[in-house]
Design a protein around this motif. Structure first.
Motif, PDB file in Angstrom:
ATOM      1  N   GLY A  12      15.938  39.649  29.634  1.00 63.35           N
ATOM      2  CA  GLY A  12      14.635  39.684  28.977  1.00 63.35           C
ATOM      3  C   GLY A  12      13.573  40.313  29.851  1.00 63.35           C
ATOM      4  O   GLY A  12      12.742  41.083  29.393  1.00 63.35           O
ATOM      5  N   ASP A  13      13.595  39.990  31.155  1.00 66.06           N
ATOM      6  CA  ASP A  13      12.614  40.566  32.080  1.00 66.06           C
ATOM      7  C   ASP A  13      12.754  42.068  32.133  1.00 66.06           C
ATOM      8  O   ASP A  13      11.782  42.814  32.130  1.00 66.06           O
ATOM      9  N   VAL A  14      14.036  42.537  32.215  1.00 66.80           N
ATOM     10  CA  VAL A  14      14.260  43.973  32.365  1.00 66.80           C
ATOM     11  C   VAL A  14      13.795  44.723  31.127  1.00 66.80           C
ATOM     12  O   VAL A  14      13.123  45.742  31.198  1.00 66.80           O
ATOM     13  N   ARG A  15      14.168  44.170  29.963  1.00 63.70           N
ATOM     14  CA  ARG A  15      13.846  44.896  28.738  1.00 63.70           C
ATOM     15  C   ARG A  15      12.346  44.930  28.485  1.00 63.70           C
ATOM     16  O   ARG A  15      11.841  45.822  27.838  1.00 63.70           O
ATOM     17  N   CYS A 137      33.622  58.175  33.046  1.00 65.09           N
ATOM     18  CA  CYS A 137      33.329  57.033  32.167  1.00 65.09           C
ATOM     19  C   CYS A 137      32.446  56.021  32.883  1.00 65.09           C
ATOM     20  O   CYS A 137      31.447  55.546  32.338  1.00 65.09           O
ATOM     21  N   TYR A 138      32.791  55.692  34.127  1.00 63.70           N
ATOM     22  CA  TYR A 138      31.990  54.734  34.890  1.00 63.70           C
ATOM     23  C   TYR A 138      30.637  55.315  35.279  1.00 63.70           C
ATOM     24  O   TYR A 138      29.628  54.619  35.302  1.00 63.70           O
ATOM     25  N   ARG A 139      30.615  56.605  35.586  1.00 66.26           N
ATOM     26  CA  ARG A 139      29.353  57.248  35.955  1.00 66.26           C
ATOM     27  C   ARG A 139      28.362  57.158  34.782  1.00 66.26           C
ATOM     28  O   ARG A 139      27.178  56.869  34.970  1.00 66.26           O
ATOM     29  N   ASP A 140      28.867  57.392  33.571  1.00 63.57           N
ATOM     30  CA  ASP A 140      28.015  57.287  32.388  1.00 63.57           C
ATOM     31  C   ASP A 140      27.533  55.841  32.183  1.00 63.57           C
ATOM     32  O   ASP A 140      26.382  55.610  31.799  1.00 63.57           O
ATOM     33  N   ALA A 141      28.434  54.878  32.445  1.00 66.09           N
ATOM     34  CA  ALA A 141      28.073  53.465  32.268  1.00 66.09           C
ATOM     35  C   ALA A 141      26.987  53.055  33.256  1.00 66.09           C
ATOM     36  O   ALA A 141      26.064  52.306  32.908  1.00 66.09           O
ATOM     37  N   ILE A 142      27.102  53.522  34.501  1.00 59.69           N
ATOM     38  CA  ILE A 142      26.085  53.213  35.506  1.00 59.69           C
ATOM     39  C   ILE A 142      24.740  53.785  35.092  1.00 59.69           C
ATOM     40  O   ILE A 142      23.701  53.122  35.174  1.00 59.69           O
ATOM     41  N   GLU A 143      24.758  55.009  34.623  1.00 59.21           N
ATOM     42  CA  GLU A 143      23.519  55.668  34.217  1.00 59.21           C
ATOM     43  C   GLU A 143      22.895  54.953  33.020  1.00 59.21           C
ATOM     44  O   GLU A 143      21.676  54.743  32.963  1.00 59.21           O
ATOM     45  N   ALA A 144      23.734  54.530  32.070  1.00 58.02           N
ATOM     46  CA  ALA A 144      23.228  53.872  30.873  1.00 58.02           C
ATOM     47  C   ALA A 144      22.630  52.509  31.195  1.00 58.02           C
ATOM     48  O   ALA A 144      21.673  52.065  30.549  1.00 58.02           O
ATOM     49  N   ALA A 145      23.183  51.820  32.199  1.00 57.68           N
ATOM     50  CA  ALA A 145      22.699  50.485  32.546  1.00 57.68           C
ATOM     51  C   ALA A 145      21.444  50.517  33.402  1.00 57.68           C
ATOM     52  O   ALA A 145      20.699  49.526  33.459  1.00 57.68           O
ATOM     53  N   ARG A 146      21.181  51.633  34.053  1.00 56.21           N
ATOM     54  CA  ARG A 146      20.120  51.699  35.061  1.00 56.21           C
ATOM     55  C   ARG A 146      18.745  51.368  34.492  1.00 56.21           C
ATOM     56  O   ARG A 146      17.945  50.670  35.125  1.00 56.21           O
ATOM     57  N   ASP A 147      18.437  51.843  33.302  1.00 55.81           N
ATOM     58  CA  ASP A 147      17.088  51.671  32.768  1.00 55.81           C
ATOM     59  C   ASP A 147      16.847  50.287  32.165  1.00 55.81           C
ATOM     60  O   ASP A 147      15.733  49.771  32.212  1.00 55.81           O
ATOM     61  N   ASP A 148      17.880  49.689  31.590  1.00 60.03           N
ATOM     62  CA  ASP A 148      17.684  48.456  30.826  1.00 60.03           C
ATOM     63  C   ASP A 148      18.224  47.204  31.476  1.00 60.03           C
ATOM     64  O   ASP A 148      17.957  46.100  30.996  1.00 60.03           O
ATOM     65  N   TYR A 149      18.973  47.343  32.560  1.00 59.41           N
ATOM     66  CA  TYR A 149      19.604  46.170  33.181  1.00 59.41           C
ATOM     67  C   TYR A 149      19.444  46.212  34.695  1.00 59.41           C
ATOM     68  O   TYR A 149      19.148  47.256  35.279  1.00 59.41           O
ATOM     69  N   ALA A 150      19.664  45.041  35.303  1.00 63.18           N
ATOM     70  CA  ALA A 150      19.535  44.940  36.759  1.00 63.18           C
ATOM     71  C   ALA A 150      20.717  45.541  37.485  1.00 63.18           C
ATOM     72  O   ALA A 150      20.680  45.693  38.702  1.00 63.18           O
TER      73      ALA A 150
END
Length: 494
Positions: A12-15, A137-150
């Motif tokens: 919640g904090d991140v979002r 696949c993992y590189r994309d996952a890391i990038e996708a998580a960076r903005d919205d998650y810790a």
């Protein structure tokens, strides 16, 4: 594999764009050390830099879930995105296991914080194992998580590597490249390996390529780890001989030093415990005499004493009474410290009901309500557990606010243990003092403000430690307090 964020935030904090600040830990491994779900040392590797790459090697499903479920739960609690790759288990089976482990799977999957994937979605999405494709696949996952998650945390079941057509050499090289990919990112990885399926010779290489292992509930420093540059180098045999000999020497030397230290500490502890018991016991009679003669003095000469003298006598008697209470507490602590803890099935619901009955007078005077949830049967010492819950429920009544206190006791299953919680809506505790409250004679309030000796919570910690568990507190001033303890489940419920 899984990843871990270095910023301690909730989803919640991140979002919402609100950060609770940096986690303050050097690596995800330090975070694991702070988690009550993991035990054992989590150490650096001397000349080698630690990285967030672990492997769990398990022999049955219970061992697998005991490591994986808390690992995923910790990530969700810290506001990370968690990816889980199923292979041996089905998604339905893992969903059920995570729910049993206290994870709100429905909410986590609906928000996108927890996602499930198949081998076909990940490692074999091109029909065969392609390291470059999987790294992408993992590189994309890391990038996708960076903005919205810790951070990003991934756990994968890996029995697929023994299927025909998979190159184990290629997979091992891929593992080392994953380390490079995760370097500097908010990630931690947990690979899962079934000892009953994966051949021993393959497991040997798996052990050598993971700096830390989770085995039998412990996060273990891996003495056998070989950095990728050495593992794949032409001089690997010579280096491995040097490493094995060095490990033998270091472990033997450390064992001798440890045994000597343990022997000295055991002797010192026995002497201190004997001293504490004897000193406490022998102090009782002099204190009783001091208090009795002061009271006799007041009764005999009351008409000849002025108000100040009577007040001084009251102060002295009060001080003697408080010291006697402290000695009683110290004697009780000494008995718990030195006595034998016999573990047998104990019905916690019956224990708490007994404690509530014992506190009935205080409950009625304070107008307290005590709600008891469905409590389990654990392996424990009934007498000690009654002392434990008596202290926790007694504190909840004592440190109440202006309103009549409301106390809740419930439990959650966590792998082979139960987490029991005693929650109240009282005055709360400043987080700065959470660690101090479990120390002997440590009081947060003035003597006249609340009764007590400052031994109760130290006694609670000793009891929980005797049962192989841990005790923690979650509290803020004015927002109540929740004490949690972990206790081993009874054999039939483990």
């Amino acid at each position: 594999m899984c990843s871990f964020g270095h910023d301690e935030q909730t989803a919640g904090d991140v979002r919402s764009g609100e950060s609770s600040g940096p986690l303050g830990l050097e690596s995800g491994l330090d975070a694991l050390r702070s988690s009550p779900e993991f035990r054992g040392p989590v150490e650096s590797l001397g000349e080698h830099e630690p990285n967030e790459h672990l492997a769990v090697i398990y022999e049955d499903r219970d061992e697998q879930l005991a490591a994986v479920v808390p690992f995923v739960r910790q990530g969700l609690e810290r506001g990370e995105r968690c990816m889980y790759v199923v292979n041996e288990n089905t998604r339905a089976e893992m969903t059920a296991a995570m729910k049993d482990g206290g994870i709100d799977v429905d909410a986590a999957t609906e928000s996108g914080a927890l996602t499930f994937h198949t081998i076909g979605d990940t490692y074999l999405r091109t029909g065969r194992f392609d390291p470059d494709d999987m790294l992408e696949c993992y590189r994309d996952a890391i990038e996708a998580a960076r903005d919205d998650y810790a951070g990003l945390r991934i756990s994968a079941e890996t029995t697929w590597i023994v299927d025909e057509g998979t190159s184990l050499e290629q997979f091992m090289e891929y593992e080392s490249r994953v380390n490079d990919l995760f370097d500097g990112e908010d990630c931690i990885a947990l690979c899962q390996y079934d000892r009953n399926v994966i051949p021993a010779e393959v497991l040997c290489d798996i052990v050598r390529t993971h700096p830390h292992l989770v085995y039998d509930g412990a996060v273990c420093h891996n003495f056998y780890y070989i950095p990728p540059a050495e593992f794949f180098g032409p001089d690997r045999p010579d280096r491995e001989v040097d490493r094995m000999l060095g490990t033998l020497y270091e472990r033997t030397t450390a064992k001798v030093e440890r045994d000597e230290t343990i022997e000295a500490l055991e002797e010192s502890n026995e002497q201190l415990q004997r001293f504490a018991y004897i000193a406490s016991h022998d102090l009782q009679e002099p204190l009783r005499m001091v208090s009795s003669y002061l009271q006799l003095l007041e009764r005999t000469y009351r008409d000849d004493l002025d108000a100040d003298a009577c007040e001084y006598i009251d102060f002295a008697v009060g001080g003697a009474d408080r010291m006697r209470e402290m000695i009683d507490g110290l004697l009780e602590f000494s008995r718990i410290e030195t006595g034998e803890t016999t573990l047998e099935p104990v019905d916690c619901e019956a224990v708490v009901e007994t404690v509530v009955t014992d506190h009935q007078v205080q409950i009625e005077e304070s107008g307290a309500t005590v709600e008891i949830g469905a409590l389990p049967t654990v392996r424990g010492d009934r007498t000690q557990l009654e002392q434990l819950f008596s202290n926790l429920i007694g504190n909840a009544i004592k440190y109440r606010g202006d309103e009549s206190p409301r106390i809740e006791v419930d439990a959650t299953k966590c792998g082979p243990k139960w987490r029991l919680a005693v929650a109240d809506d009282g005055i709360g505790i400043d987080p700065d003092y959470h660690d101090q409250i479990f120390d002997v004679f440590n009081r947060l309030h003035a003597i006249g403000e609340f009764p007590g000796t400052g031994i109760g919570l130290a006694l609670c910690r000793r009891i929980v430690t005797n049962h192989g568990g841990e005790i923690g507190v979650d509290s803020e001033p004015g927002k109540g307090t929740t004490f949690t303890v972990t206790l081993p489940a009874a054999a039939s419920d483990a």
